[in-house]
Design a protein around this motif. Structure first.
Motif: not given
Lengths: 273, 473
Positions: B62, B66-68, B224, B226, B269, B272-273, B276
């Motif tokens: 973060s 990175c906001r995710h 949620e 990304p 996506r 990616m989620w 994270y």
């Protein structure tokens, strides 16, 4: 033999196909709100067919203290490369709830070498309590107060709570996770997905109810419970826990440890390879 | 360099206890006698904590914007220290990168055919032990050659792990590190390497999520997910080997295990989620170690280094995992924190490499770098702001057959036996989406980078004697 990937997320049917499910222990009048103990085999997977390894086991025991309190004991063992081992035991008094929250607890982590000697410098005992809604932890000579929002629970006390939840689509159960009585993971939620019938081969036919667990700091968990509300299988990414007979789980882990001792001895004799 | 640098039989704790006495006698401290680069106590961190994650995208924090995801522990290191924005791994694959990090030599020099550090090259632990009275500690993932072992020369191994299941084996490592810190007298300095498996388990996750699912598995996370990265599309003019590496991975039409993925946008996506979440897991483990350092009063006296062995494709260029020369795979976090000595919250644009870590740590310990170390100490840059005189860094890839040379403005990529080179203008095209190598206007730039690369390579000593030569014209 060429390796082939599994390709789709684990569920009980895939675990059965992978040979990971034996007949589950007898349900014998299981009362989630009563006194019971359960043992789970902890398995790590590489995502290839036939490459799952049981590396640990978890014993949990619930003992009722009062209508709103119970004692929850956990023993967690993981065998690592070259037969090093981490054992964690926790003993918590918890308040009944959705989810249940520990009120006071002790937590001990020990590391053992191949000869099962405990490494004294790697031994860590924690005492914790919840007082006036605040959690206070004492670690060795040090204290700290983690910022936890209520309700909160731990990953294995959650197993107790799951088995008392109604099988009904309801508002999500939301909580903070205090993983390993150490790591605060926020914005957790449990979601009921309904029942599904599974033919699990050797493990029999079961109607299983699924809860999903989403939140920060975890790869989503999927929990499968039988009609008696027993948690049979928990899956998170490439790890899963399977309800097992205690002796069988213990024997499985001991066999893995023996293999690791063999690896350790071989490597000692062949340090350059 | 000889063993003359080794201090006497006193251990470091004893030495520190005696330090005042020596000072009163007007004697230089024992470690200073021993050091090639004498340091005062105030110039030398009492403790060093070297944190390594596995397969972490440089922006997967973060604090990196990175906001995710949420990474409070790594954010804390970033806020208290200096981060390098242009930080490259020596090789975007675990073993060669780690061989280079711990030997200070390039992967083509340091990694032998057995995936071990080549004979005769001391690893960082051996070198520190040879030149000081430190007792370097190691936890968890080693990989040189054994993934996990108690028998790492030069290090005292506190705990091992298990391959491919960081979910299960990172927590024991963090518990061991915590316990050691709480159980050890606070006046006893430490040099600890905590090497975590995560977020590498995303590789196992991939094998369990290869086939595109028509529906999102958890509808609750739809909002949620990304967005796809801006450089999801890519310039197809790339060396065959690079294309092959892309296509053998799970999302493509045929993987090395014969299973087509054919992912749609949602599945990319979703990947990616999930990636994270894996990063958050390792962040939590790092957080408990930081807490132990803090509660035992060591935070002000500890140099903390955070890096990763390689990055993660994370959908950029439609890639997953590692191995490719593009920034997502080749860049890694590199953060140094030492309160009062290293500027907090700074982002430094200097080109740096994983091979700089060992020389930097040696410099902070006041000992010489390992023999023929190719990297540079970042100490003066970190503590005095002295610029590092460096024109480029090199990343090896494709089993040693590929090279990416990064200068301030460009990245040049070449694979032996392939005439399709790549040149990216990193100022105008940081996503590496427009290959300029075939543009006549850039011919001089290509030639210059090829010459830089060949000069660099000619100065190396490959373990197998086979020098990399860029013969493209």
């Amino acid at each position: 033999m060429s390796r082939t990937i599994i390709g789709t997320p684990f569920d009980p049917a895939i675990l059965a196909t992978e040979g990971e499910l034996a007949p589950f222990p007898e349900a014998a009048a299981f009362d989630p709100a009563g006194n019971w103990s359960q043992t789970y085999r902890l398995v790590g997977a590489r995502g290839f067919h036939g490459e799952n390894t049981a590396v640990g086991m978890i014993r949990i025991k619930r003992t009722s203290i009062a209508d709103d309190r119970f004692r929850f004991e956990t023993e967690y063992r993981v065998v690592l490369q070259e037969a090093m081992e981490n054992r964690v035991t926790a003993d918590a008094e918890c308040r009944v709830g959705h989810p249940a929250t520990p009120l006071a607890w002790t937590h001990l982590s020990e590391h053992r070498g191949p000869e099962q000697n405990v490494a004294s410098r790697l031994r860590l005992k924690q005492r914790g309590e919840t007082h006036n809604g605040r959690v206070k932890i004492r670690l060795d000579r040090h204290t700290y107060q983690p910022e936890l929002s209520n309700p909160w629970t731990t990953e294995f006390v959650l197993f107790e709570s799951l088995q008392r939840l109604p099988f009904a689509v309801a508002p999500h159960v939301r909580f903070d996770l205090f993983e390993d009585f150490s790591m605060v993971k926020r914005n957790q939620r449990l979601i009921y997905r309904g029942p599904r019938d599974f033919d699990l081969g050797e493990a029999g036919e079961h109607r299983l109810h699924r809860f999903d667990h989403l939140g920060s700091g975890i790869v989503p968990f999927e929990y499968y419970l039988d009609e008696a509300h027993r948690l049979l299988v928990a899956i998170s990414g490439n790890k899963f826990l399977v309800l097992d007979d205690d002796e069988r789980a213990h024997a499985t882990i001991e066999a893995f440890r023996e293999r690791q001792i063999g690896t350790y001895n071989w490597r000692q004799r062949n340090p350059a390879e | 360099m000889t063993d003359n640098h080794k201090t006497s039989g006193l251990n470091r704790r004893t030495f520190i206890k005696l330090g005042g006495g020596f000072a009163l006698l007007g004697l230089p401290a024992l470690r200073q006698i021993a050091s090639a680069n004498p340091l005062t106590d105030s110039e030398r961190p009492k403790n060093i904590l070297f944190l390594i994650t596995d397969q972490q995208h440089i922006d997967a924090m973060s604090a990196a914007g990175c906001r995710h995801l949420s990474t409070p522990a790594m954010d804390r290191i970033v806020r208290s220290g200096t981060s390098f924005r242009e930080s490259y791994c020596p090789h975007p694959v675990c073993v060669p990168s780690r061989a280079a990090i711990f030997s200070g030599r390039m992967p083509s020099e340091s990694r032998d055919d057995n995936n071990a550090i080549a004979e005769g090259m001391p690893n960082l632990g051996e070198w520190i032990r040879r030149h000081s009275d430190e007792n370097p500690l190691y936890l968890n993932r080693w990989h040189l050659p054994r993934g996990y072992t108690k028998m790492i020369s030069g290090f005292e191994v506190l705990t091992t792990g298990l391959g491919g299941i960081g979910y299960i084996t990172d927590p024991p490592a963090a518990r061991a590190a915590e316990a050691w810190l709480y159980q050890t007298p606070t006046d006893e300095p430490f040099f600890m390497v905590a090497s975590f498996m995560q977020p590498h388990d995303i590789c196992e996750w991939l094998r369990l999520n290869t086939y595109n699912q028509t529906e999102l598995r958890y509808s609750e996370i739809a909002d949620e997910l990304p967005p796809l990265p801006e450089n999801f599309e890519y310039d197809s003019r790339e060396p065959d080997r690079v294309r092959h590496m892309r296509l053998q991975n799970e999302p493509a039409e045929g993987t090395r295990y014969g299973a087509p993925g054919r992912w749609d946008e949602t599945h990319w996506r979703y990947y990616m989620w999930n990636y994270y979440r894996h990063v958050e897991m390792v962040d939590a483990e790092i957080g408990r170690i930081l807490r132990a350092v803090e509660l035992t009063g060591g935070l002000e006296d500890t140099l903390i280094v955070l890096t990763s062995d390689h990055g993660e494709g994370l959908g950029h260029h439609q890639t997953v995992r590692k191995g490719l020369p593009y920034d997502e795979s080749a860049k890694v976090p590199l953060v140094f924190s030492w309160p009062g000595h290293i500027a907090p919250g700074q982002v430094d644009p200097t080109l740096v490499s994983g091979i700089d870590i060992a020389p930097t740590l040696c410099d902070f310990l006041g000992i010489p770098p390992q023999p023929e170390a190719r990297g540079r100490s970042l100490r003066d840059l970190l503590t005095k702001g002295s610029p590092l005189d460096r024109e480029f860094v090199v990343v090896e890839f494709a089993g040693g057959q590929g090279r990416a040379l990064r200068t301030k403005d460009y990245k040049y990529i070449v694979v032996q036996g392939d005439d399709q080179r790549q040149l990216f203008d990193m100022r105008k095209d940081p996503g590496e989406t427009r290959n300029l190598a075939d543009d006549p206007d850039y011919a001089p730039v290509v030639a210059h980078h090829r010459d830089l690369l060949n000069r660099w390579e000619s100065g190396l000593k490959p373990y197998n004697g086979e020098h990399f030569v860029d013969r493209t014209s």
